[in-house]
Write a protein that holds these residues in place. Structure first.
Motif, PDB file in Angstrom:
ATOM      1  N   VAL A  73      -8.435 -21.489 -35.501  1.00 18.40           N
ATOM      2  CA  VAL A  73      -9.130 -21.180 -34.250  1.00 18.40           C
ATOM      3  C   VAL A  73      -8.553 -19.881 -33.709  1.00 18.40           C
ATOM      4  CG1 VAL A  73      -9.559 -21.927 -31.880  1.00 18.40           C
ATOM      5  CG2 VAL A  73      -9.612 -23.594 -33.750  1.00 18.40           C
ATOM      6  N   SER A  74      -9.451 -18.967 -33.368  1.00 15.41           N
ATOM      7  CA  SER A  74      -9.060 -17.670 -32.823  1.00 15.41           C
ATOM      8  C   SER A  74     -10.008 -17.316 -31.682  1.00 15.41           C
ATOM      9  CB  SER A  74      -9.133 -16.600 -33.914  1.00 15.41           C
ATOM     10  OG  SER A  74     -10.479 -16.425 -34.313  1.00 15.41           O
ATOM     11  N   ALA A  75      -9.725 -16.204 -31.036  1.00 12.83           N
ATOM     12  CA  ALA A  75     -10.595 -15.747 -29.947  1.00 12.83           C
ATOM     13  C   ALA A  75     -12.034 -15.596 -30.411  1.00 12.83           C
ATOM     14  CB  ALA A  75     -10.073 -14.437 -29.380  1.00 12.83           C
ATOM     15  N   GLY A  76     -12.223 -15.258 -31.676  1.00 11.20           N
ATOM     16  CA  GLY A  76     -13.570 -15.031 -32.193  1.00 11.20           C
ATOM     17  C   GLY A  76     -14.379 -16.276 -32.471  1.00 11.20           C
ATOM     18  N   ASN A  77     -13.732 -17.424 -32.601  1.00 11.42           N
ATOM     19  CA  ASN A  77     -14.497 -18.638 -32.909  1.00 11.42           C
ATOM     20  C   ASN A  77     -14.120 -19.834 -32.042  1.00 11.42           C
ATOM     21  OD1 ASN A  77     -12.060 -19.508 -33.943  1.00 11.42           O
ATOM     22  ND2 ASN A  77     -12.765 -19.752 -36.038  1.00 11.42           N
ATOM     23  N   CYS A  78     -13.363 -19.622 -30.979  1.00  9.37           N
ATOM     24  CA  CYS A  78     -12.912 -20.747 -30.155  1.00  9.37           C
ATOM     25  C   CYS A  78     -14.047 -21.475 -29.457  1.00  9.37           C
ATOM     26  CB  CYS A  78     -11.858 -20.302 -29.146  1.00  9.37           C
ATOM     27  SG  CYS A  78     -12.447 -19.131 -27.911  1.00  9.37           S
ATOM     28  N   ASP A  79     -15.188 -20.834 -29.317  1.00  7.61           N
ATOM     29  CA  ASP A  79     -16.318 -21.493 -28.652  1.00  7.61           C
ATOM     30  C   ASP A  79     -16.845 -22.680 -29.452  1.00  7.61           C
ATOM     31  OD1 ASP A  79     -17.243 -19.754 -30.644  1.00  7.61           O
ATOM     32  OD2 ASP A  79     -19.113 -19.332 -29.590  1.00  7.61           O
ATOM     33  N   ARG A  80     -16.445 -22.827 -30.707  1.00 11.71           N
ATOM     34  CA  ARG A  80     -16.892 -23.956 -31.516  1.00 11.71           C
ATOM     35  C   ARG A  80     -16.020 -25.199 -31.313  1.00 11.71           C
ATOM     36  NH1 ARG A  80     -13.619 -25.207 -35.535  1.00 11.71           N
ATOM     37  NH2 ARG A  80     -12.164 -23.680 -36.334  1.00 11.71           N
ATOM     38  N   VAL A  81     -14.894 -25.047 -30.591  1.00 11.75           N
ATOM     39  CA  VAL A  81     -13.969 -26.160 -30.359  1.00 11.75           C
ATOM     40  C   VAL A  81     -14.404 -26.916 -29.113  1.00 11.75           C
ATOM     41  CG1 VAL A  81     -11.576 -26.825 -29.989  1.00 11.75           C
ATOM     42  CG2 VAL A  81     -12.103 -24.837 -31.416  1.00 11.75           C
ATOM     43  N   ALA A  82     -14.708 -28.188 -29.298  1.00 16.47           N
ATOM     44  CA  ALA A  82     -15.172 -29.011 -28.186  1.00 16.47           C
ATOM     45  C   ALA A  82     -13.996 -29.641 -27.451  1.00 16.47           C
ATOM     46  CB  ALA A  82     -16.102 -30.098 -28.699  1.00 16.47           C
ATOM     47  N   GLY A  83     -14.106 -29.739 -26.154  1.00 18.04           N
ATOM     48  CA  GLY A  83     -13.128 -30.456 -25.345  1.00 18.04           C
ATOM     49  C   GLY A  83     -13.470 -31.934 -25.323  1.00 18.04           C
ATOM     50  N   PRO A  84     -12.937 -32.679 -24.419  1.00 16.77           N
ATOM     51  CA  PRO A  84     -12.166 -32.177 -23.281  1.00 16.77           C
ATOM     52  C   PRO A  84     -10.812 -31.650 -23.711  1.00 16.77           C
ATOM     53  CG  PRO A  84     -12.119 -34.569 -23.307  1.00 16.77           C
ATOM     54  CD  PRO A  84     -13.045 -34.142 -24.408  1.00 16.77           C
ATOM     55  N   PHE A  85     -10.211 -30.851 -22.800  1.00 18.12           N
ATOM     56  CA  PHE A  85      -8.894 -30.283 -23.037  1.00 18.12           C
ATOM     57  C   PHE A  85      -7.936 -30.792 -21.963  1.00 18.12           C
ATOM     58  CE2 PHE A  85     -11.840 -27.029 -24.739  1.00 18.12           C
ATOM     59  CZ  PHE A  85     -11.450 -27.101 -26.068  1.00 18.12           C
ATOM     60  N   TYR A  86      -6.651 -30.841 -22.333  1.00 15.37           N
ATOM     61  CA  TYR A  86      -5.633 -31.410 -21.456  1.00 15.37           C
ATOM     62  C   TYR A  86      -4.422 -30.499 -21.372  1.00 15.37           C
ATOM     63  CZ  TYR A  86      -8.431 -35.471 -22.687  1.00 15.37           C
ATOM     64  OH  TYR A  86      -9.472 -36.328 -22.922  1.00 15.37           O
TER      65      TYR A  86
ATOM     66  N   MET B 134     -10.678 -20.710 -19.234  1.00 13.42           N
ATOM     67  CA  MET B 134     -11.507 -19.715 -18.561  1.00 13.42           C
ATOM     68  C   MET B 134     -11.714 -18.457 -19.409  1.00 13.42           C
ATOM     69  SD  MET B 134     -12.160 -21.491 -15.947  1.00 13.42           S
ATOM     70  CE  MET B 134     -13.082 -20.330 -14.988  1.00 13.42           C
ATOM     71  N   GLY B 135     -11.314 -18.525 -20.670  1.00 18.64           N
ATOM     72  CA  GLY B 135     -11.474 -17.394 -21.575  1.00 18.64           C
ATOM     73  C   GLY B 135     -11.167 -17.831 -22.990  1.00 18.64           C
ATOM     74  N   ASP B 136     -11.041 -16.853 -23.851  1.00 14.20           N
ATOM     75  CA  ASP B 136     -10.764 -17.125 -25.263  1.00 14.20           C
ATOM     76  C   ASP B 136      -9.415 -17.817 -25.441  1.00 14.20           C
ATOM     77  OD1 ASP B 136     -13.108 -15.786 -25.858  1.00 14.20           O
ATOM     78  OD2 ASP B 136     -12.095 -13.880 -26.223  1.00 14.20           O
TER      79      ASP B 136
END
Length: 149
Positions: A15-28, A88-90
């Protein structure tokens, strides 16, 4: 029964700034700080584990148990807390754990230079054994806590 919470992910893609949008949350995010919905967690402050270190990133996980470990290991007073956060960002894989103990990122731990927005707190998470926490604290105190820095 074996605990496979952090089992190696053999189909892992970094996972990098270029593909992090594919990682689903939720996040903790785990800490001992008392926070409220809407608060922003940012880099640039002292580490929860070593007050001589100023953090360039803010860390979080997609597994509540991982964030819980961070909360339980954090220095300071207060009770361990696990917050639900929104990056709130990459962001990218946390290199402190990725490929160090297991292949891939089985802890689903990440870091970002951008803030995390607190959206809530969870009341409970799967806790680690107190003996494991004691051993890990000893390793961190001895400077061997390579998974927590």
């Amino acid at each position: 029964m074996q605990d496979d919470t952090f089992a190696p992910d053999h189909d892992w893609t970094p996972v990098s700034a270029g593909n992090c949008d594919r990682v689903a949350g939720p996040f903790y995010h785990g800490t001992k700080a008392a926070l409220a919905p809407g608060d922003l967690l940012t880099a640039g402050f002292q580490s929860n584990y070593d007050h001589s270190v100023v953090m360039n990133h803010i860390y979080f996980a997609a597994i509540a148990k991982g964030a819980g470990l961070a909360a339980e290991m954090a220095r300071g007073s207060g009770r361990p807390r696990v917050y639900v956060v929104v990056p709130m960002g990459d962001f990218e894989d946390d290199p402190n754990v990725t490929n160090k103990k297991f292949p891939g990122n089985p802890t689903r731990s990440y870091r970002s230079r951008h803030p995390l927005k607190v959206v809530g707190e969870i009341d409970s998470w799967e806790r680690f054994d107190p003996e494991f926490l004691k051993h890990l604290r000893e390793r961190v105190a001895a400077g061997m806590g390579e998974i927590i820095n």
